[in-house]
Motif scaffolding. Structure first.
Motif, PDB file in Angstrom:
ATOM      1  N   LYS A 181      34.580 -71.949  53.831  1.00  0.00           N
ATOM      2  CA  LYS A 181      35.971 -72.478  53.637  1.00  0.00           C
ATOM      3  C   LYS A 181      36.894 -71.966  52.492  1.00  0.00           C
ATOM      4  CE  LYS A 181      34.938 -76.589  56.173  1.00  0.00           C
ATOM      5  NZ  LYS A 181      34.848 -78.004  56.209  1.00  0.00           N
ATOM      6  N   LYS A 182      36.220 -72.137  51.434  1.00  0.00           N
ATOM      7  CA  LYS A 182      36.868 -71.313  50.255  1.00  0.00           C
ATOM      8  C   LYS A 182      36.245 -69.967  49.747  1.00  0.00           C
ATOM      9  CE  LYS A 182      39.049 -75.005  47.734  1.00  0.00           C
ATOM     10  NZ  LYS A 182      39.322 -75.657  46.107  1.00  0.00           N
ATOM     11  N   SER A 183      36.741 -68.946  49.390  1.00  0.00           N
ATOM     12  CA  SER A 183      36.462 -67.823  49.332  1.00  0.00           C
ATOM     13  C   SER A 183      35.760 -67.661  47.903  1.00  0.00           C
ATOM     14  CB  SER A 183      37.549 -66.548  49.465  1.00  0.00           C
ATOM     15  OG  SER A 183      38.322 -66.822  48.004  1.00  0.00           O
ATOM     16  N   ARG A 184      34.647 -66.587  47.639  1.00  0.00           N
ATOM     17  CA  ARG A 184      34.009 -66.583  46.573  1.00  0.00           C
ATOM     18  C   ARG A 184      34.903 -66.461  45.381  1.00  0.00           C
ATOM     19  NH1 ARG A 184      31.233 -62.145  47.336  1.00  0.00           N
ATOM     20  NH2 ARG A 184      32.855 -60.744  46.499  1.00  0.00           N
ATOM     21  N   PRO A 185      35.943 -65.685  45.483  1.00  0.00           N
ATOM     22  CA  PRO A 185      37.078 -65.509  44.187  1.00  0.00           C
ATOM     23  C   PRO A 185      37.857 -66.953  43.838  1.00  0.00           C
ATOM     24  CG  PRO A 185      37.249 -63.482  45.566  1.00  0.00           C
ATOM     25  CD  PRO A 185      36.397 -64.529  46.241  1.00  0.00           C
ATOM     26  N   GLU A 186      37.820 -67.738  44.976  1.00  0.00           N
ATOM     27  CA  GLU A 186      38.621 -69.102  44.853  1.00  0.00           C
ATOM     28  C   GLU A 186      37.662 -70.035  44.072  1.00  0.00           C
ATOM     29  OE1 GLU A 186      41.619 -69.727  48.520  1.00  0.00           O
ATOM     30  OE2 GLU A 186      39.501 -69.622  49.077  1.00  0.00           O
ATOM     31  N   ILE A 187      36.578 -70.143  44.398  1.00  0.00           N
ATOM     32  CA  ILE A 187      35.594 -70.725  43.938  1.00  0.00           C
ATOM     33  C   ILE A 187      35.132 -70.579  42.413  1.00  0.00           C
ATOM     34  CG2 ILE A 187      33.319 -71.667  43.695  1.00  0.00           C
ATOM     35  CD1 ILE A 187      33.104 -71.360  46.987  1.00  0.00           C
ATOM     36  N   PHE A 188      35.411 -69.120  42.103  1.00  0.00           N
ATOM     37  CA  PHE A 188      35.029 -68.612  40.821  1.00  0.00           C
ATOM     38  C   PHE A 188      36.077 -69.050  39.894  1.00  0.00           C
ATOM     39  CE2 PHE A 188      35.064 -65.494  37.458  1.00  0.00           C
ATOM     40  CZ  PHE A 188      33.585 -65.625  36.795  1.00  0.00           C
ATOM     41  N   LEU A 189      37.614 -69.000  40.216  1.00  0.00           N
ATOM     42  CA  LEU A 189      38.590 -69.211  39.753  1.00  0.00           C
ATOM     43  C   LEU A 189      38.521 -70.687  39.152  1.00  0.00           C
ATOM     44  CD1 LEU A 189      41.503 -67.237  41.146  1.00  0.00           C
ATOM     45  CD2 LEU A 189      40.479 -66.805  38.795  1.00  0.00           C
ATOM     46  N   GLU A 190      38.047 -71.572  40.073  1.00  0.00           N
ATOM     47  CA  GLU A 190      37.874 -72.997  39.966  1.00  0.00           C
ATOM     48  C   GLU A 190      36.679 -73.090  38.656  1.00  0.00           C
ATOM     49  OE1 GLU A 190      37.259 -75.968  42.855  1.00  0.00           O
ATOM     50  OE2 GLU A 190      37.954 -74.837  44.151  1.00  0.00           O
ATOM     51  N   ALA A 191      35.842 -72.321  38.503  1.00  0.00           N
ATOM     52  CA  ALA A 191      34.741 -72.542  37.594  1.00  0.00           C
ATOM     53  C   ALA A 191      35.323 -71.782  36.314  1.00  0.00           C
ATOM     54  CB  ALA A 191      33.328 -71.673  38.055  1.00  0.00           C
ATOM     55  N   CYS A 192      36.018 -70.884  36.393  1.00  0.00           N
ATOM     56  CA  CYS A 192      36.643 -70.124  35.030  1.00  0.00           C
ATOM     57  C   CYS A 192      37.488 -71.391  34.394  1.00  0.00           C
ATOM     58  CB  CYS A 192      37.715 -68.991  35.445  1.00  0.00           C
ATOM     59  SG  CYS A 192      36.882 -67.578  35.758  1.00  0.00           S
ATOM     60  N   ALA A 193      38.323 -72.149  35.222  1.00  0.00           N
ATOM     61  CA  ALA A 193      39.267 -73.127  34.559  1.00  0.00           C
ATOM     62  C   ALA A 193      38.195 -74.082  33.811  1.00  0.00           C
ATOM     63  CB  ALA A 193      40.062 -73.905  35.544  1.00  0.00           C
ATOM     64  N   LEU A 194      36.950 -74.509  34.202  1.00  0.00           N
ATOM     65  CA  LEU A 194      36.256 -75.503  33.941  1.00  0.00           C
ATOM     66  C   LEU A 194      35.402 -75.038  32.724  1.00  0.00           C
ATOM     67  CD1 LEU A 194      34.736 -76.989  37.408  1.00  0.00           C
ATOM     68  CD2 LEU A 194      36.112 -78.277  35.466  1.00  0.00           C
ATOM     69  N   GLY A 195      35.280 -73.711  32.648  1.00  0.00           N
ATOM     70  CA  GLY A 195      34.558 -72.979  31.470  1.00  0.00           C
ATOM     71  C   GLY A 195      35.429 -72.450  30.422  1.00  0.00           C
ATOM     72  N   ARG A 196      36.786 -72.575  30.530  1.00  0.00           N
ATOM     73  CA  ARG A 196      37.637 -72.099  29.355  1.00  0.00           C
ATOM     74  C   ARG A 196      37.666 -73.189  28.194  1.00  0.00           C
ATOM     75  NH1 ARG A 196      42.462 -73.444  31.412  1.00  0.00           N
ATOM     76  NH2 ARG A 196      42.234 -71.541  32.936  1.00  0.00           N
ATOM     77  N   ILE A 197      37.479 -72.622  27.165  1.00  0.00           N
ATOM     78  CA  ILE A 197      37.355 -73.605  26.005  1.00  0.00           C
ATOM     79  C   ILE A 197      39.046 -74.116  25.744  1.00  0.00           C
ATOM     80  CG2 ILE A 197      37.100 -73.827  23.518  1.00  0.00           C
ATOM     81  CD1 ILE A 197      34.657 -71.927  23.734  1.00  0.00           C
ATOM     82  N   PRO A 198      39.111 -75.285  25.598  1.00  0.00           N
ATOM     83  CA  PRO A 198      40.618 -75.957  25.544  1.00  0.00           C
ATOM     84  C   PRO A 198      41.480 -75.550  24.519  1.00  0.00           C
ATOM     85  CG  PRO A 198      39.269 -77.608  26.032  1.00  0.00           C
ATOM     86  CD  PRO A 198      38.231 -76.514  25.660  1.00  0.00           C
ATOM     87  N   ASN A 199      42.606 -74.921  24.791  1.00  0.00           N
ATOM     88  CA  ASN A 199      43.620 -74.282  23.877  1.00  0.00           C
ATOM     89  C   ASN A 199      43.121 -73.237  22.990  1.00  0.00           C
ATOM     90  OD1 ASN A 199      45.249 -76.806  24.042  1.00  0.00           O
ATOM     91  ND2 ASN A 199      43.847 -78.073  22.858  1.00  0.00           N
ATOM     92  N   SER A 200      42.726 -72.240  23.938  1.00  0.00           N
ATOM     93  CA  SER A 200      42.183 -70.850  23.474  1.00  0.00           C
ATOM     94  C   SER A 200      41.950 -69.881  24.698  1.00  0.00           C
ATOM     95  CB  SER A 200      40.874 -71.263  22.797  1.00  0.00           C
ATOM     96  OG  SER A 200      39.847 -71.244  23.924  1.00  0.00           O
ATOM     97  N   LYS A 201      41.796 -68.765  24.284  1.00  0.00           N
ATOM     98  CA  LYS A 201      41.647 -67.630  25.387  1.00  0.00           C
ATOM     99  C   LYS A 201      40.156 -67.351  25.477  1.00  0.00           C
ATOM    100  CE  LYS A 201      45.885 -65.303  24.440  1.00  0.00           C
ATOM    101  NZ  LYS A 201      46.509 -64.010  24.128  1.00  0.00           N
ATOM    102  N   LYS A 202      39.369 -68.443  25.007  1.00  0.00           N
ATOM    103  CA  LYS A 202      37.846 -68.301  24.739  1.00  0.00           C
ATOM    104  C   LYS A 202      37.178 -68.899  26.027  1.00  0.00           C
ATOM    105  CE  LYS A 202      33.782 -68.229  21.664  1.00  0.00           C
ATOM    106  NZ  LYS A 202      33.432 -68.836  20.085  1.00  0.00           N
ATOM    107  N   TYR A 203      36.114 -68.126  26.643  1.00  0.00           N
ATOM    108  CA  TYR A 203      35.332 -68.753  27.906  1.00  0.00           C
ATOM    109  C   TYR A 203      33.886 -68.710  27.401  1.00  0.00           C
ATOM    110  CZ  TYR A 203      39.690 -67.902  30.707  1.00  0.00           C
ATOM    111  OH  TYR A 203      41.030 -67.979  30.941  1.00  0.00           O
ATOM    112  N   ASN A 204      33.307 -69.893  28.023  1.00  0.00           N
ATOM    113  CA  ASN A 204      32.030 -69.944  27.884  1.00  0.00           C
ATOM    114  C   ASN A 204      31.155 -69.646  29.275  1.00  0.00           C
ATOM    115  OD1 ASN A 204      29.189 -70.997  28.241  1.00  0.00           O
ATOM    116  ND2 ASN A 204      29.667 -72.834  26.917  1.00  0.00           N
ATOM    117  N   VAL A 205      30.577 -68.298  29.244  1.00  0.00           N
ATOM    118  CA  VAL A 205      30.368 -67.547  30.495  1.00  0.00           C
ATOM    119  C   VAL A 205      29.140 -68.523  31.133  1.00  0.00           C
ATOM    120  CG1 VAL A 205      28.984 -65.513  31.455  1.00  0.00           C
ATOM    121  CG2 VAL A 205      30.746 -65.480  29.436  1.00  0.00           C
ATOM    122  N   TYR A 206      28.316 -68.913  30.313  1.00  0.00           N
ATOM    123  CA  TYR A 206      26.924 -69.919  30.816  1.00  0.00           C
ATOM    124  C   TYR A 206      27.491 -71.139  31.564  1.00  0.00           C
ATOM    125  CZ  TYR A 206      23.301 -73.192  31.281  1.00  0.00           C
ATOM    126  OH  TYR A 206      22.225 -73.823  31.790  1.00  0.00           O
TER     127      TYR A 206
END
Length: 231
Positions: free
Chosen positions: A157-182
């Protein structure tokens, strides 16, 4: 005789906990899968077991991204825990081992798309690795009446990139450009617990899906529904 009965009961309880915590089955689905008829009892048999081990509904599917042997170890710990706080601590602090290589790893990026560009290869590898055991169990193409066994892992239904972008939004540290990869990688796998996110198709039917995705509309829906009905 009593000892054998006790072992059988413990085994049944482990199955309930495993299918609730990893597979995300509801209490109705658990009872049906394990042969109980709720109309002949005073409620869901499986829910009584979840209550006994102090597991709330919020933990349904909580262990989706853990390997089965890890889930069973966690369940063993839960079954000897003596209070609800201990159970919640076990579940909240559990970490899937195959993602530990991303522990304490961060990315600085201007956007989720930039993160996707950096981690795209890793995401493909994780998808193949995580779903490989399930692909072996399924064994044949999930398009109706197709018996081919050389299978691709396919996002239905949703592509791998679509799902990954959702995960990126959840892994982004608020008000920054820093992402928690784990956190990104764990969220990416966890987001696949949605119904019908993945299927397994032979090369031909995988290519057919690509063609229908380009067209969209009714033809795509009909093709997907044929696959869904056979999963």
């Amino acid at each position: 005789m009593k000892n054998k009965k006790g072992k059988k009961e413990a085994s049944y309880e482990k199955e309930v906990l495993l299918n609730f915590l990893k597979s995300g089955l509801t209490t109705r689905q658990l009872d049906e899968a394990l042969g109980y008829n709720s109309k002949k009892s005073n409620g869901w048999e499986s829910w009584a077991i979840l209550k006994r081990y102090k597991i709330d509904k919020k933990y349904k599917g909580h262990l989706f991204c853990f390997r089965k042997h890890e889930c069973l170890q966690i369940i063993r710990e839960i079954m000897v825990a003596d209070n609800k706080g201990a159970v919640e601590k076990i579940l909240d602090e559990a970490r899937p081992q195959f993602l530990e290589c991303y522990s304490d790893t961060y990315l600085i990026a201007d956007s989720d798309e930039k993160v996707k560009g950096v981690l795209g290869g890793e995401v493909r590898n994780i998808t193949q690795s995580f779903f490989s055991p399930l692909k072996k169990i399924v064994g044949v193409c999930q398009y109706p009446r197709c018996k081919k066994t050389n299978l691709d892992t396919v996002h239905l239904k949703k592509s791998r990139p679509e799902i990954f972008l959702e995960a990126c939004a959840l892994g982004r540290i608020p008000n920054s450009k820093k992402y928690n990869v784990y956190k990104i990688m764990k969220q990416y796998v966890q987001l696949h617990d949605r119904k019908k996110s993945i299927c397994f198709l032979c090369k031909k039917h995988h290519q057919d899906l690509f063609k229908y995705e380009d067209k969209g509309g009714k033809e795509l829906r009909d093709f997907r529904n044929k696959i869904v009905s056979d999963i």
